[in-house]
Write a protein that holds these residues in place. Structure first.
Motif: not given
Length: 444
Positions: A397-424
């Motif tokens: 009602e109060k706004i014309n459009n709502l938008t969102c931005s997206f970051g996408v990452a894929h988990f790789h063999n050499s990844d740690s959880k921190i590295d994975f999240f950092k790329r996303a």
């Protein structure tokens, strides 16, 4: 506290691939002095168990030692989850399932037998008075004369589906025993099976009189580390043979039924408590506003996904980080109640746009995260774009459009959880910097 199957299983398991041959199994059994080998079907994550009894059947059937294991008639072994407790397992297995495998995410962790399970539940009700003479009539010993040929003895074992035969003299006194272990040794060394069985039997053979109590018989088995008891009458003649498994099954049979009955009562009594505990866990794991799982629960589930990735070479997954554009100005312009409404609607859209296997969570503030199991980077980007458009097309009602931005990452063999999240997270930052309302992929 009741133990789990993993607590008591044999973890040092010897296994062999199903593309090996029957000869390889025989050689491995002889080398390791084991009677049980696990055959692994790596492709389908299935497990089969070859015992000496099975090898005996193959020998009698004249199956070629060069036969590939996957071409042999071996039944698949029942797989038990490592966290199952012993009482639970007893409710859906029986003594016919001699050996089972313990697994987690398809990975073999150990092997366990029915006897192991029963033997580790101590009812403290061992029979002190009942003698094995009252049982032994059900377990007649298979015997043969010491002059019988070895191949004849093996054939008798096969016909009677037994794993041991007692060798006797003319008075029917036991002078030796021939087991499947002896069978493995002689076929591995290609011994002459036309020779008399006395040449290969184990002698002398320990016996128990049939007036021995069941309690003492169990003590005898534990002390001697025997698999079976040879029972004789007062004239020292063979009257029967009973294995540890059979003896324990008899002793514990009534007790197991009692446990099942009591377990059912306990289950009903504790039903409300279990339900309350489950509800409490759910509340602790949920974000109060959006009803999505919260950050702590999400990190716990992410750790499990990473563990699954390490165990299963074919498993893959991706992650989306979603941030509502210009959310601070929405809050400042229309108030926090409207901002809360926006958060709830975005959460609803994320849930409706996700598969049952996807994990959707509120990360904090106006940020959300989604784990996409069995999804590569390309498919994850397509999913993100569909969600972006769904949110853009929503009417507020109060706004014309709502938008969102997206970051996408894929988990790789050499990844740690921190590295994975950092790329996303870096991909999300680029989406914001490039004008918002867009999907950006990780940069390796």
């Amino acid at each position: 506290m009741v133990q789990t199957v993993y607590d008591i299983c044999i973890k040092d398991v010897v296994k062999i691939s199903n593309d090996k041959t029957l000869f390889d199994v025989i050689e491995l059994m002889s080398k390791t002095n084991l009677r049980t080998i696990v055959v692994e079907d790596k492709k389908n994550k299935r497990y089969y168990i070859v015992t000496t009894t099975k090898l005996l059947e193959f020998k009698i059937a004249n199956i070629n030692k060069k036969t590939i294991l996957k071409d042999l008639p071996i039944n698949e072994s029942k797989a038990l989850d490592k966290n199952l407790n012993l009482l639970t397992v007893l409710n859906y297995i029986d003594f016919s399932e001699e050996y089972m495998v313990i697994t987690e995410f398809g990975k073999l962790l150990g092997i366990i037998s029915y006897t192991d399970i029963v033997n580790n539940i101590d009812p403290q009700l061992l029979m002190e008075r009942q003698t094995i003479s009252s049982l032994i009539h059900q377990y007649k010993a298979i015997t043969t004369d010491k002059h019988s040929s070895t191949i004849q003895a093996i054939e008798i074992m096969r016909q009677n589906s037994c794993d041991a035969i007692i060798i006797t003299n003319k008075k029917r006194h036991p002078i030796g025993i021939f087991t499947t272990k002896d069978f493995i040794d002689i076929i591995h060394l290609d011994k002459d099976l036309s020779k008399p069985i006395k040449k290969y039997m184990t002698s002398p053979v320990d016996t128990l009189p049939d007036d021995t109590t069941i309690s003492k018989a169990l003590d005898f088995i534990k002390e001697k580390h025997y698999k079976r008891i040879v029972v004789v009458d007062e004239e020292k003649r063979v009257s029967g043979i009973i294995t540890q498994k059979e003896l324990l099954r008899i002793v514990y049979n009534k007790w197991i039924e009692l446990i099942k009955e009591e377990g059912s009562k306990m289950s009903k009594t504790n039903e409300k408590l279990i339900q309350t505990t489950t509800e409490l866990k759910q509340k602790i794991s949920l974000d109060y506003l959006t009803k999505l799982i919260n950050r702590n629960k999400f990190e716990e589930l992410l750790d499990k996904e990473i563990e699954r990735f390490k165990i299963d070479n074919h498993y893959l997954f991706s992650i989306l980080i979603i941030d509502i554009d210009n959310f601070k100005s929405i809050n400042d312009s229309f108030g926090h109640l409207f901002g809360d409404h926006i958060l709830q609607e975005v959460a609803r859209t994320l849930t409706l746009s996700s598969r049952e296997t996807d994990i959707v969570a509120r990360w904090g503030g106006e940020e959300f995260v989604v784990i996409l199991p069995n999804t590569n980077l390309e498919k994850a980007a397509i999913t993100a774009e569909k969600i972006r458009i769904s949110i853009l097309n929503q009417h507020f009602e109060k706004i014309n459009n709502l938008t969102c931005s997206f970051g996408v990452a894929h988990f790789h063999n050499s990844d740690s959880k921190i590295d994975f999240f950092k790329r996303a997270d870096e991909a999300l930052y680029r989406a914001k910097a490039l004008g918002k309302n867009r999907v950006e992929l990780e940069h390796l």
